[in-house]
Scaffold this motif. Structure first.
Motif, PDB file in Angstrom:
ATOM      1  N   ALA A 145       0.886  -1.239   0.242  1.00  0.00           N
ATOM      2  CA  ALA A 145      -0.041   0.295   0.208  1.00  0.00           C
ATOM      3  C   ALA A 145       0.512   1.411  -0.272  1.00  0.00           C
ATOM      4  O   ALA A 145       1.810   0.758   0.481  1.00  0.00           O
ATOM      5  CB  ALA A 145      -0.641   0.096   1.417  1.00  0.00           C
ATOM      6  N   GLU A 146       0.048   2.043  -0.646  1.00  0.00           N
ATOM      7  CA  GLU A 146       1.622   3.184  -0.864  1.00  0.00           C
ATOM      8  C   GLU A 146       0.652   4.153  -1.260  1.00  0.00           C
ATOM      9  O   GLU A 146      -0.839   4.316  -1.570  1.00  0.00           O
ATOM     10  CB  GLU A 146       2.651   3.683  -2.520  1.00  0.00           C
ATOM     11  CG  GLU A 146       3.786   1.916  -2.620  1.00  0.00           C
ATOM     12  CD  GLU A 146       4.109   1.747  -3.220  1.00  0.00           C
ATOM     13  OE1 GLU A 146       3.975   3.299  -4.090  1.00  0.00           O
ATOM     14  OE2 GLU A 146       4.906   0.895  -3.218  1.00  0.00           O
TER      15      GLU A 146
ATOM     16  N   ASN B 243      -1.782  -0.249  -5.467  1.00  0.00           N
ATOM     17  CA  ASN B 243      -1.419  -1.222  -4.461  1.00  0.00           C
ATOM     18  C   ASN B 243      -0.346  -2.008  -5.694  1.00  0.00           C
ATOM     19  O   ASN B 243      -0.684  -2.093  -7.259  1.00  0.00           O
ATOM     20  CB  ASN B 243      -2.797  -1.748  -4.552  1.00  0.00           C
ATOM     21  CG  ASN B 243      -2.006  -3.506  -4.112  1.00  0.00           C
ATOM     22  OD1 ASN B 243      -1.112  -3.950  -3.396  1.00  0.00           O
ATOM     23  ND2 ASN B 243      -3.437  -4.694  -4.059  1.00  0.00           N
TER      24      ASN B 243
ATOM     25  N   SER C 245      -4.886  -0.663   5.318  1.00  0.00           N
ATOM     26  CA  SER C 245      -4.860  -1.747   4.576  1.00  0.00           C
ATOM     27  C   SER C 245      -5.450  -3.024   5.161  1.00  0.00           C
ATOM     28  O   SER C 245      -5.133  -3.177   6.301  1.00  0.00           O
ATOM     29  CB  SER C 245      -3.130  -2.440   4.319  1.00  0.00           C
ATOM     30  OG  SER C 245      -2.364  -0.730   3.938  1.00  0.00           O
TER      31      SER C 245
ATOM     32  N   THR D 263       6.509   1.370   0.059  1.00  0.00           N
ATOM     33  CA  THR D 263       5.378   0.899   0.897  1.00  0.00           C
ATOM     34  C   THR D 263       5.312   2.086   2.627  1.00  0.00           C
ATOM     35  O   THR D 263       6.255   2.282   2.578  1.00  0.00           O
ATOM     36  CB  THR D 263       5.777  -0.505   1.566  1.00  0.00           C
ATOM     37  OG1 THR D 263       6.006  -1.240   0.321  1.00  0.00           O
ATOM     38  CG2 THR D 263       5.131  -1.530   2.538  1.00  0.00           C
TER      39      THR D 263
ATOM     40  N   SER E 273       5.614   2.622   6.063  1.00  0.00           N
ATOM     41  CA  SER E 273       5.903   1.768   6.866  1.00  0.00           C
ATOM     42  C   SER E 273       5.891   3.422   8.090  1.00  0.00           C
ATOM     43  O   SER E 273       7.093   3.765   7.830  1.00  0.00           O
ATOM     44  CB  SER E 273       7.503   1.232   6.867  1.00  0.00           C
ATOM     45  OG  SER E 273       7.874   0.723   7.761  1.00  0.00           O
TER      46      SER E 273
ATOM     47  N   SER F 222       1.967  -1.980   5.680  1.00  0.00           N
ATOM     48  CA  SER F 222       1.170  -1.967   4.217  1.00  0.00           C
ATOM     49  C   SER F 222       1.621  -2.726   3.443  1.00  0.00           C
ATOM     50  O   SER F 222       1.660  -2.825   2.467  1.00  0.00           O
ATOM     51  CB  SER F 222       2.322  -0.586   3.970  1.00  0.00           C
ATOM     52  OG  SER F 222       1.621   0.350   4.985  1.00  0.00           O
TER      53      SER F 222
ATOM     54  N   ILE G 221      -7.199  -1.367   0.259  1.00  0.00           N
ATOM     55  CA  ILE G 221      -6.945  -0.505   0.510  1.00  0.00           C
ATOM     56  C   ILE G 221      -7.474   1.227   0.462  1.00  0.00           C
ATOM     57  O   ILE G 221      -7.911   1.113  -0.475  1.00  0.00           O
ATOM     58  CB  ILE G 221      -5.680  -0.079   0.085  1.00  0.00           C
ATOM     59  CG1 ILE G 221      -4.453  -1.660  -0.096  1.00  0.00           C
ATOM     60  CG2 ILE G 221      -4.509   1.271  -0.029  1.00  0.00           C
ATOM     61  CD1 ILE G 221      -3.061  -1.501  -0.822  1.00  0.00           C
TER      62      ILE G 221
END
Lengths: 339, 339
Positions: B139-140, B168, B220, B263, B265, B285, B314
């Motif tokens: 997930a971004e 994604n 997510s 990602t 984090s 994620s 997401i």
């Protein structure tokens, strides 16, 4: 048939070009751009072929074709996936860096995802940004695919090749080593590539095309001095069918995807590195390889990278000596941006 | 304003979507596709904003907007350059592999060139090809740029951000290690990414957007169980201005280039790796990071990668709890291709 994109807006204007590269006809009644034609290739290709046939027969009014009016056939593309099919080249470069090449490189193709959002035209300048960047050309053969379904095999992939052209995959040697070390592939080390003025359907290549490999010398020049004339059909460890299948292993490829061969490179007859043109060899398709051979021969690399004012030329001639794709001719021009 | 592309042909049909994601209006009188709008953004953006304003005021006939009718906002793009801006994530993954991370990773952004020739839609299935491939989500946050000139600085690059969306970045963990080792970047390990149904202009994000960073939790889920809710504005070592400037160091970027954050984090309060959601942490994620944390805690990774039948989700919600971009919701579906 032979197709080109005249400079016009972001995506050029599609034209059909005569076999001898002297005349052209706008093809906008079939498709406004080459990408639009590729998006509907099964319908567009026969219609474009019909225009090409009438052009050759002189049945349609045409205009003088000038290579310097061209953008790259796809001025921007949805994909530029560049292989490294001449493993000989990779082995040499690694040897010079004192790095062992994994044996898997002979069986598992190397491909990097290249930037495709804006290609230079075949006569556009190459921006020179920084001495430290080590500006180099890379002469390659490239194909443009029709849609390729996920997981297609190498043999079936051959039939998805719509067009063939030449590429100058401009490379900044001063940035490649650190990008390779990061593992994330080339990004800053690969500024805009350029492609030949004309892209041709495989049937234009006759016996030189075996369905996945183009067996003709690829000619490269720097300041009119011949740099290389290796045969693109020789020492190509992975043919275009293999490269496409590798790229499509985990995802489908969209029509208009460009797949590159990587720097064309031939071994010498004794199996060792090819010799420079000046010494009677077939030479090289990039300066880095010539430098590697110089340094392997003992002593330092003598060949310098490109400097402002240098001109490079890349082309390929048929058996009769006629240019097939037109010439990539680019001058290196100092630029202030990016420093 | 909020924009989406309804599934239609290769490039979708551009629509303007209401702030609450319930209504939409075709925007084809301004531009047929989102890429066409971006190609002429200074002219198209104000006209689309006017449509959006009238839609909110109920002054134009609209239709019900359904996220599942959407393609990704750019169904295919000329560029997908994905960063790894949450260096915390990279450090963790390397630690688990027992590989030292170079200190330069904290100052020199990592970006890989992703495949952009065909994205999955936000509700499209994810093909499951092989158990060994280790299918994972990432997930971004991603931005879409206007034209970016060569060499633009990080501060000026902020103004080139046209749109923001979620991504994604589907990843095949079983293939990443060997591709990293080759140095040529990710290719087979990155099948088609998917993006949120809706892309929004930065002004829609209010105070959560500081010009280069989006400070909201990125949610997510796997099979409706929460996987992560890290704040995308926290621990982002390189903001979008930095990422764009890095990408544009040696070449211009075309309008419609997508730049990903990597990602998302977050570290734990003590500076160590974040804890799983089930243990009160903000989670992760991607599944790989959760597995890394499990293995660093001693013992083996317990979390498995995605399997056929799994569903991922997401999304991101504003302060009032409303979905900003709509949800990426994809089911993993067994596929015979590519094996």
């Amino acid at each position: 048939m032979k197709l080109a994109s005249l400079k016009h807006g972001r995506d050029g204007k599609l034209v059909v070009v005569s076999r001898d590269l002297t005349r052209a006809i706008e093809a906008t009644q079939v498709a406004p751009t080459l990408q639009a034609a590729l998006d509907d290739w099964p319908r567009a290709a026969p219609r474009l072929a019909e225009v090409a046939e009438r052009l050759e027969a002189g049945l349609l009014p045409s205009f003088r074709f000038r290579e310097h009016d061209c953008a790259s056939p796809l001025p921007r593309a949805y994909q530029w996936a560049d292989g490294s099919a001449y493993v000989n080249h990779v082995a040499l470069v690694r040897k010079a860096r004192g790095v062992e090449m994994p044996p898997s490189f002979w069986s598992d193709p190397l491909i990097y995802q290249g930037g495709s959002d804006g290609f230079a035209g075949p006569r556009d300048p190459i921006p020179y940004l920084d001495e430290k960047f080590g500006l180099d050309l890379e002469a390659e053969v490239a194909v443009v695919t029709d849609d390729v379904p996920l997981g297609l095999g190498a043999e079936a992939a051959r039939a998805r090749i719509a067009l063939v052209m030449l590429a100058n995959d401009v490379t900044l040697r001063g940035l490649t080593a650190s990008e390779l070390a990061k593992g994330f592939g080339f990004f800053q080390s690969k500024p805009a590539s350029a492609f030949s003025p004309v892209a041709v359907t495989p049937d234009e290549l006759g016996a030189a095309w075996d369905g996945a490999r183009l067996s003709l010398p690829l000619l490269s020049f720097v300041d009119e001095a011949p740099l290389g004339r290796p045969n693109a059909g020789v020492d190509m460890t992975f043919d275009f069918g293999r490269l496409i299948a590798h790229a499509a292993r985990t995802r489908a490829l969209c029509a208009g995807s460009i797949i590159g061969s990587g720097t064309v490179s031939n071994r010498a007859a004794d199996g060792g590195p090819g010799r420079p043109v000046a010494e009677g060899g077939v030479g090289y398709s990039c300066l880095a390889e010539q430098r590697v051979v110089e340094s392997l021969g003992g002593g330092a690399a003598r060949t310098r990278f490109l400097q402002p004012g240098d001109r490079i030329r890349i082309e390929m001639r048929d058996a009769a000596g006629h240019s097939i794709f037109g010439a990539i001719e680019q001058e290196v021009v100092a630029s202030r941006a990016g420093q």
